[in-house]
Every structure is written in structure tokens, then in C-alpha cells.
Design a protein around this motif. Structure first.
Motif, PDB file in Angstrom:
ATOM      1  N   SER A  50     -11.683  22.074  -6.351  1.00 15.64           N
ATOM      2  CA  SER A  50     -11.990  22.133  -4.738  1.00 15.64           C
ATOM      3  C   SER A  50     -12.850  20.728  -4.283  1.00 15.64           C
ATOM      4  O   SER A  50     -13.042  20.602  -3.246  1.00 15.64           O
ATOM      5  N   SER A  51     -12.981  19.870  -5.316  1.00 11.24           N
ATOM      6  CA  SER A  51     -13.717  18.511  -4.826  1.00 11.24           C
ATOM      7  C   SER A  51     -12.739  17.785  -4.017  1.00 11.24           C
ATOM      8  O   SER A  51     -11.319  17.414  -4.337  1.00 11.24           O
ATOM      9  N   HIS A  52     -13.288  17.129  -3.095  1.00 11.36           N
ATOM     10  CA  HIS A  52     -12.572  16.144  -2.032  1.00 11.36           C
ATOM     11  C   HIS A  52     -13.355  14.806  -2.123  1.00 11.36           C
ATOM     12  O   HIS A  52     -14.610  14.745  -2.240  1.00 11.36           O
ATOM     13  N   ILE A  53     -12.737  13.847  -1.827  1.00 17.26           N
ATOM     14  CA  ILE A  53     -13.166  12.529  -2.057  1.00 17.26           C
ATOM     15  C   ILE A  53     -13.135  11.773  -0.484  1.00 17.26           C
ATOM     16  O   ILE A  53     -12.208  11.763   0.025  1.00 17.26           O
ATOM     17  N   LYS A  54     -14.372  11.854   0.035  1.00 21.98           N
ATOM     18  CA  LYS A  54     -14.587  11.288   1.417  1.00 21.98           C
ATOM     19  C   LYS A  54     -14.013   9.690   1.542  1.00 21.98           C
ATOM     20  O   LYS A  54     -14.839   9.069   0.869  1.00 21.98           O
ATOM     21  N   ILE A  55     -12.997   9.350   2.353  1.00 17.84           N
ATOM     22  CA  ILE A  55     -12.588   7.969   2.226  1.00 17.84           C
ATOM     23  C   ILE A  55     -13.240   7.430   3.634  1.00 17.84           C
ATOM     24  O   ILE A  55     -13.069   7.933   4.702  1.00 17.84           O
ATOM     25  N   SER A  68      -9.938  12.961   3.424  1.00 20.76           N
ATOM     26  CA  SER A  68     -10.602  13.539   2.245  1.00 20.76           C
ATOM     27  C   SER A  68      -9.892  14.217   1.468  1.00 20.76           C
ATOM     28  O   SER A  68      -9.536  15.264   1.281  1.00 20.76           O
ATOM     29  N   PRO A  69      -8.875  13.255   0.621  1.00 21.62           N
ATOM     30  CA  PRO A  69      -7.894  14.018  -0.393  1.00 21.62           C
ATOM     31  C   PRO A  69      -8.531  14.572  -1.480  1.00 21.62           C
ATOM     32  O   PRO A  69      -9.935  14.209  -1.923  1.00 21.62           O
ATOM     33  N   THR A  70      -7.871  15.647  -2.050  1.00 14.36           N
ATOM     34  CA  THR A  70      -8.344  16.170  -3.516  1.00 14.36           C
ATOM     35  C   THR A  70      -8.261  15.310  -4.643  1.00 14.36           C
ATOM     36  O   THR A  70      -7.519  14.353  -4.199  1.00 14.36           O
ATOM     37  N   LEU A  71      -9.042  15.537  -5.581  1.00  9.65           N
ATOM     38  CA  LEU A  71      -8.593  14.634  -6.707  1.00  9.65           C
ATOM     39  C   LEU A  71      -7.353  14.234  -7.240  1.00  9.65           C
ATOM     40  O   LEU A  71      -6.890  12.948  -7.490  1.00  9.65           O
ATOM     41  N   ILE A  72      -6.657  15.481  -7.239  1.00 12.57           N
ATOM     42  CA  ILE A  72      -5.114  15.088  -7.637  1.00 12.57           C
ATOM     43  C   ILE A  72      -4.290  14.459  -6.509  1.00 12.57           C
ATOM     44  O   ILE A  72      -3.426  13.942  -7.002  1.00 12.57           O
ATOM     45  N   GLU A  73      -4.712  14.617  -5.217  1.00 11.87           N
ATOM     46  CA  GLU A  73      -4.169  13.901  -4.257  1.00 11.87           C
ATOM     47  C   GLU A  73      -4.249  12.359  -4.120  1.00 11.87           C
ATOM     48  O   GLU A  73      -3.281  11.542  -4.257  1.00 11.87           O
ATOM     49  N   LEU A  74      -5.622  11.914  -4.685  1.00 11.30           N
ATOM     50  CA  LEU A  74      -5.861  10.647  -4.854  1.00 11.30           C
ATOM     51  C   LEU A  74      -5.353   9.997  -6.048  1.00 11.30           C
ATOM     52  O   LEU A  74      -4.787   8.916  -6.189  1.00 11.30           O
ATOM     53  N   ALA A  75      -5.268  10.852  -6.910  1.00  9.00           N
ATOM     54  CA  ALA A  75      -4.554  10.415  -8.406  1.00  9.00           C
ATOM     55  C   ALA A  75      -3.031  10.395  -8.066  1.00  9.00           C
ATOM     56  O   ALA A  75      -2.375   9.048  -8.595  1.00  9.00           O
ATOM     57  N   ALA A  76      -2.510  11.046  -7.355  1.00 14.51           N
ATOM     58  CA  ALA A  76      -1.118  10.946  -7.090  1.00 14.51           C
ATOM     59  C   ALA A  76      -0.703   9.561  -6.070  1.00 14.51           C
ATOM     60  O   ALA A  76       0.148   8.822  -6.283  1.00 14.51           O
ATOM     61  N   PHE A  77      -1.613   9.528  -5.225  1.00 13.49           N
ATOM     62  CA  PHE A  77      -1.618   8.100  -4.252  1.00 13.49           C
ATOM     63  C   PHE A  77      -1.766   6.747  -5.080  1.00 13.49           C
ATOM     64  O   PHE A  77      -1.032   5.910  -4.826  1.00 13.49           O
ATOM     65  N   ILE A 100       3.823  13.387  -0.338  1.00 14.26           N
ATOM     66  CA  ILE A 100       3.410  12.309   0.650  1.00 14.26           C
ATOM     67  C   ILE A 100       2.424  11.272  -0.275  1.00 14.26           C
ATOM     68  O   ILE A 100       2.622   9.916  -0.131  1.00 14.26           O
ATOM     69  N   TYR A 101       1.464  11.798  -0.695  1.00 11.07           N
ATOM     70  CA  TYR A 101       0.597  10.873  -1.730  1.00 11.07           C
ATOM     71  C   TYR A 101       1.365  10.235  -2.644  1.00 11.07           C
ATOM     72  O   TYR A 101       0.987   8.907  -3.031  1.00 11.07           O
ATOM     73  N   THR A 102       2.301  10.869  -3.439  1.00 10.95           N
ATOM     74  CA  THR A 102       2.886  10.370  -4.533  1.00 10.95           C
ATOM     75  C   THR A 102       3.971   9.061  -3.837  1.00 10.95           C
ATOM     76  O   THR A 102       4.003   8.048  -4.727  1.00 10.95           O
ATOM     77  N   ILE A 103       4.646   9.317  -2.782  1.00  6.54           N
ATOM     78  CA  ILE A 103       5.336   8.362  -2.251  1.00  6.54           C
ATOM     79  C   ILE A 103       4.694   6.974  -2.197  1.00  6.54           C
ATOM     80  O   ILE A 103       5.349   5.825  -2.348  1.00  6.54           O
ATOM     81  N   HIS A 104       3.416   6.948  -1.645  1.00  2.00           N
ATOM     82  CA  HIS A 104       2.564   5.914  -1.434  1.00  2.00           C
ATOM     83  C   HIS A 104       2.599   5.106  -2.978  1.00  2.00           C
ATOM     84  O   HIS A 104       2.223   3.958  -3.153  1.00  2.00           O
TER      85      HIS A 104
END
Length: 176
Positions: A50-55, A68-77, A100-104
């Protein structure tokens, strides 16, 4: 009055610590520093689910700005495959937004992981993923999506398509 000043100082210190913690975890993910990531998670009892990183609004990448992506979204990005795998093996849910995050990231291994795990694209359509790849000028990813994942025919005269191509200045995909 003194108590108010002290409370404000404590609040500022807490905000500073939160910002620095977010910056630290952000850097660990960006660099795919798996050992440090695991140590940090264990020391802080950070919730993987449930952790999000505020960008920051000052983030250099426009896509991430104010999110505010999740940890896994940021890892995918960032294509941080080791951290992504760690999160996956710790039962963090794989959601459609990961496409979408992985495409980046342009990380083919992550794209194949999403495919292998039958993760649906956002809105059950790869069209937006295709457009995102075009916008990012990740043409090899766009071609892969077009050739392997898109089920629907692309209307290159649609407003969505033309606007995205024009805004991104990716004229490889401009309708001829």
C-alpha cells in the motif's frame, strides 16, 4: 506561543524526514538497489502493498510529475527488474496500470512478465499502451504492441491517434 513554535518545528522535522525517506526509497528503486531496498523495507516495516511515493512537481520526467505511484509502479517505470520481482514474489498485485509504467522503462523483460502473468492493459485495450509508446518515442515498443498485442484495428484518422502523434512529434506514426 513557545509550544506553537515547538509544534511547528516538530511538524517541519517530520515533513523533512518523510521527504527524505521518499527520496531515499525513490533512489533505491531508480537504481534497482535490491539489497538496500530489502534492508530499508525490513528496518522501516514499509508496506509493500500500500505504500505510494509522492513525486515532486519538480520531477524531471513529466509523466511522473505530481503522481503517487506504488512501489511496483515506480519499479516498472525504471525497469528495476530485481525490485519488481521482489515485490511480485511478495504478493504485490500486478495491475493494469503497470503496462503504462513499463512502457516508459522500455524493458522487454518486464513487458513479457506482464504478458506471462496475463495482466490486462488499462481499459482492456492495448490501444492506449500503443499511443503511450508513440508519445514516448519508444517505437520498438510501439511496434511490438502493434504487431503482437493489439487486437483491434487502429484508426489512424481518429482524433485521439492524430492528436497524440502530433503532440509527441513522432512523425513515424503520422498517417500517410
Amino acid at each position: 506561543k513557545n509550544k506553537n513554535i515547538q509544534n511547528n518545528e516538530e511538524k517541519n522535522n517530520l515533513q523533512f524526514k518523510l521527504i527524505n525517506n521518499h527520496n531515499y526509497i525513490y533512489q533505491l528503486i531508480e537504481n534497482d538497489s535490491i539489497k538496500e531496498f530489502i534492508i530499508y523495507v525490513n528496518q522501516t516495516n514499509l508496506s509493500l502493498h500500500s505504500s505510494h511515493i509522492k513525486i515532486s512537481k519538480y520531477e524531471k520526467n513529466i509523466f511522473l510529475r505530481n503522481k503517487s505511484p506504488t512501489l511496483i509502479e515506480l519499479a516498472a517505470f525504471y525497469g528495476s527488474i530485481q525490485i519488481f520481482q521482489y515485490l511480485r514474489f511478495n504478493s504485490v498485485e500486478l495491475t493494469p496500470s503497470l503496462w503504462i509504467y513499463t512502457i516508459h522503462s522500455q524493458n522487454a523483460e518486464l513487458i513479457h512478465l506482464l504478458e506471462e502473468n496475463n495482466i490486462e492493459p488499462p481499459n482492456n485495450s492495448f490501444f492506449n499502451c500503443f499511443l503511450e509508446a508513440i508519445e514516448c518515442h519508444h517505437n520498438s515498443i510501439a511496434e511490438y504492441i502493434h504487431d503482437n498485442l493489439l487486437n483491434e484495428k487502429i484508426d489512424t484518422n481518429s482524433e485521439d491517434y492524430i492528436v497524440k502523434v502530433m503532440k509527441s512529434h513522432n512523425y513515424n506514426y503520422f498517417p500517410s
